[in-house]
Design an enzyme around this catalytic site. Structure first.
Site, PDB file in Angstrom:
ATOM      1  N   GLY A  62       0.826  -1.199   0.000  1.00  0.00           N
ATOM      2  CA  GLY A  62       0.000   0.000   0.000  1.00  0.00           C
ATOM      3  C   GLY A  62       0.859   1.246   0.000  1.00  0.00           C
ATOM      4  CE1 TYR A  90       1.122   0.789   5.916  1.00  0.00           C
ATOM      5  CE2 TYR A  90      -0.471  -1.000   6.052  1.00  0.00           C
ATOM      6  CZ  TYR A  90      -0.006   0.228   6.503  1.00  0.00           C
ATOM      7  OH  TYR A  90      -0.670   0.881   7.513  1.00  0.00           O
ATOM      8  CG  HIS A 176       5.502  -5.693  -4.647  1.00  0.00           C
ATOM      9  ND1 HIS A 176       4.235  -5.528  -4.121  1.00  0.00           N
ATOM     10  CD2 HIS A 176       6.229  -4.632  -4.211  1.00  0.00           C
ATOM     11  CE1 HIS A 176       4.195  -4.416  -3.409  1.00  0.00           C
ATOM     12  NE2 HIS A 176       5.385  -3.849  -3.441  1.00  0.00           N
ATOM     13  CD  GLU A 178       2.414  -8.196  -5.752  1.00  0.00           C
ATOM     14  OE1 GLU A 178       2.196  -7.058  -5.300  1.00  0.00           O
ATOM     15  OE2 GLU A 178       3.137  -9.035  -5.160  1.00  0.00           O
ATOM     16  CG  ASP A 234     -12.318  -4.474 -22.050  1.00  0.00           C
ATOM     17  OD1 ASP A 234     -11.670  -5.527 -22.172  1.00  0.00           O
ATOM     18  OD2 ASP A 234     -11.800  -3.380 -21.769  1.00  0.00           O
TER      19      ASP A 234
END
Length: 520
Positions: A62, A90, A176, A178, A234
Site C-alpha cells: 500500500g 506494507y 512483490h 505478484e 471488453d
C-alpha cells in the site's frame, strides 16, 4: 460484505487490500493458478473475513506508511485465526509492527530490481534457486523482527527481505512476488497456495461464464439492457455474455463520439454484426463531445466530461427502445484499481476511467458489469470460449475516452484528424512487420509541442507525434518494446511525409511503472 455467486468462497484465499495498485494483480495471479481469491478492503468488518472462511490470507502492499498517524490497520485477531498468512510490503510491515517488531524509515528506500539471497530453507521458497531477481517498491523497512520470526532471505539493502514464523505459518516479504519483474514470483505464490494453505485449484473461466449468465438472468428478469459497444475486447465480450443471458432484450448502441480511430465505426459495426448476430444501433454524438471538450487540456476533466456526457447520450438514445432499466459495461479490474473505486480508503487515484470514476453520481440505470472481476487476458480467454473471432479479441486495447486522452494538444477537429492519420500509420506498419499480435498495444500520441523543421527548403513549425508500443500480460505492468530501428524509421518517415501538420516523431521508452501505458 455483499456476496455474489460469481465469488466462490469454499477453498478461496482472502486478500486484505491496503490500497496497493497491485492488489488486483495478486488476485489475478492466484486465479491463474486455479484458486479463487476474494478482495477485502482493510477497513471492512472483521466478520466479513470470518464469513469467507479462507484457507489463507494475503496482506497487500500500500502507499501508506506505518510511521504516519491514521495509517491503515486491521483487527489483530486475524493473526490468531490459525490459517497461513502472507504479508507483502506494507502487509509484512504491519505484521511485524503488531507482533512486537520495529518498522523504520529506510535510508533511501528500495525501488526496482534487486538480487534476493535465500539463507534458510522455507516452504515458501521450495524448489527455487538461492539467488534471483525481485521487484521492490518501498520506503519503510522492518528493522527488527518480532519474536519467533526468522530471516529467510535478504537483499543488499534489506537484511529482512523475507521472514517467517514457522510455528504459526506467517510469512513476510518486502518485495512483490505478484509482478512479472520478480523472477519465480508465480512459484512463490504457488508454494503458498498449495504447499502451505493446501488450497484446491477449482477456479476456471468455464464456470465463470455459466455463473455470469445465470446471475445476469436473475438480475435482469424480463427487463431490457442497453450496452455501449466500442469495438474493443471488453464491450464485445460483455455483449456476448449479456446476449446469451437475455437475447433480443439487449440493445447494443455504438456511439460515435468523434474521438474514434480511423474508420472505426464502420469497421466495428460490420464485424460485430457478422460475429455476434447483433443489430448495432448507431448514434452520432460527435459534435456534442467535441463542443464540450473544445480546448480542454486537463486529463481528469476530459475523462469526467466524457463519462458524464456518455451517460446523457445513453439516456437520450435509450428513449427509442422504450423503458430500459439496465446498462451493461465492460468494466475490468484495472479500471477499478486505477480509479480507486473499490471502497479502499488507502488507495491512490491514478486516473478516472469513463466507466468508473467518470460516471456521474446519479444515473438512470442499474449497472451490469460481468467482467469486473477479470483482467484483459482473462477476458480474451472468455471471448474464445464464447466463440468470438480472433480478429475481434486480439485488437489492441483502446481507451474508453478514445483519442481524447491521446491528443495532448487542444481537442480540435484538425488535431484529431492529424492524430487519426498518424495512429493509422503506426498500426498499419506494425501489422505489416508482423509485430501487431506480439505486443500488447501500439499507438500514436499528439503532443502539445511544436518545433521548427525544414521541409522542401521551407521552415515549418508543426506538431510532434510520439509513438508508444508496450508489451504486457495484464496491463498492470508494462515494458516498452524494442521495435527494430528500420521499422521505426519507416513509420517516422511515413508520418512526416503523409500527415500534414507533423514534422517530428519521437519514441516513448518508459515502462509502467513509473509511467502509465496511456499518456493521460
Amino acid at each position: 460484505m455483499r456476496k455474489s455467486k460469481l465469488l466462490p468462497e469454499k477453498g478461496c484465499v482472502a486478500i486484505i487490500d491496503f490500497g496497493s495498485q497491485y492488489t488486483q494483480l495478486i488476485a489475478r495471479r492466484i486465479r491463474d493458478l486455479g484458486v479463487f481469491s476474494v478482495i477485502v478492503p482493510w477497513d471492512s468488518p472483521f466478520q466479513d473475513l470470518l464469513n469467507i472462511a479462507p484457507v489463507g490470507v494475503i496482506l497487500s502492499g500500500g502507499p501508506s506508511s506505518l510511521l504516519e498517524e491514521e495509517s491503515p490497520t486491521l483487527d489483530k485477531r486475524i493473526l490468531d485465526l490459525g490459517i497461513p498468512i502472507l504479508g507483502i510490503c506494507y502487509g509484512y510491515q504491519w505484521i511485524a509492527s503488531c507482533l512486537g517488531g520495529k518498522v523504520e524509515k529506510g535510508g533511501k528506500g528500495e525501488y526496482g530490481r534487486s538480487s534476493l539471497s535465500i539463507i534458510k530453507e522455507a516452504t515458501l521458497f521450495e524448489g527455487l534457486p538461492t539467488h534471483f531477481t525481485v521487484w521492490n517498491s518501498h520506503g519503510d523497512r522492518v528493522s527488527e523482527l518480532p519474536k519467533d520470526f526468522e530471516v529467510v532471505a535478504f537483499t543488499a539493502d534489506e537484511p529482512h527481505a523475507a521472514a517467517c514464523n514457522f510455528k504459526k505459518n506467517i510469512y513476510g516479504l518486502q518485495f512483490h512476488p505478484e509482478v512479472t519483474h520478480t523472477e519465480h514470483g508465480e512459484k512463490i505464490l504457488a508454494n503458498f497456495l498449495f504447499e502451505i494453505c493446501r488450497a484446491i485449484p477449482n477456479w476456471n473461466l468455464g464456470s465463470f461464464i455459466e455463473e455470469s449468465i445465470e446471475e445476469i438472468r436473475r438480475k435482469v428478469g424480463n427487463e431490457k439492457v442497453i450496452l455501449g459497444i466500442s469495438g474493443g475486447v471488453d464491450s464485445s465480450v460483455t455483449a456476448a455474455l449479456v446476449h446469451k443471458a437475455v437475447g433480443k432484450r439487449l440493445y447494443p448502441l455504438f456511439v460515435d463520439t468523434g474521438l474514434l480511430r480511423q474508420n472505426e465505426a464502420e469497421t466495428i459495426t460490420k464485424l460485430l454484426q457478422q460475429s455476434l448476430g447483433l443489430k448495432i444501433h448507431l448514434f452520432d454524438a460527435s459534435q456534442q463531445f467535441l463542443d464540450r471538450l473544445k480546448n480542454v487540456a486537463d486529463p481528469e476533466r476530459k475523462r469526467k466530461i466524457i463519462g458524464s456526457l456518455f451517460i446523457r447520450v445513453f439516456e437520450k438514445a435509450a428513449q427509442s427502445f422504450g423503458e430500459v432499466k439496465f446498462l451493461a459495461q465492460g468494466t475490468l479490474y484495472p479500471d477499478i484499481i486505477e480509479s480507486a473505486q473499490s471502497g479502499r480508503k488507502g488507495a491512490c487515484l491514478i486516473k478516472s476511467h469513463h466507466n468508473v470514476g467518470g460516471l456521474p453520481k446519479k444515473i438512470p440505470f442499474e449497472l451490469i458489469e460481468p467482467l469486473r472481476f477479470l483482467f484483459k487476458d482473462e477476458v480474451r480467454k472468455v471471448g474464445l470460449l464464447l466463440g468470438l473471432p480472433h480478429e475481434l479479441l486480439y485488437r489492441h486495447p483502446f481507451p474508453g475516452p478514445g483519442l481524447a486522452v491521446r491528443c495532448l494538444a487542444p481537442i480540435r477537429e484538425q488535431n484529431l484528424r492529424i492524430l487519426r492519420k498518424a495512429d493509422a500509420i503506426v498500426v498499419e506498419e506494425i501489422k505489416k512487420a508482423g509485430f501487431y499480435e506480439q505486443i500488447w498495444q501500439a499507438f500514436a500520441v499528439l503532443l502539445p509541442v511544436r518545433s521548427v523543421g525544414v521541409m522542401g527548403d521551407r521552415r515549418t513549425y508543426d506538431f510532434t507525434i510520439a509513438i508508444r508500443a508496450v508489451e504486457s500480460i495484464d496491463g498492470m505492468t508494462a515494458d516498452w518494446v524494442k521495435l527494430p530501428p528500420d521499422l521505426l524509421s519507416k513509420i517516422s518517415n511515413k508520418i512526416i511525409n503523409e500527415v500534414e501538420g507533423v514534422n517530428r516523431v519521437v519514441y516513448d521508452i518508459s515502462s509502467k511503472p513509473p509511467a502509465t501505458i496511456e499518456w493521460e
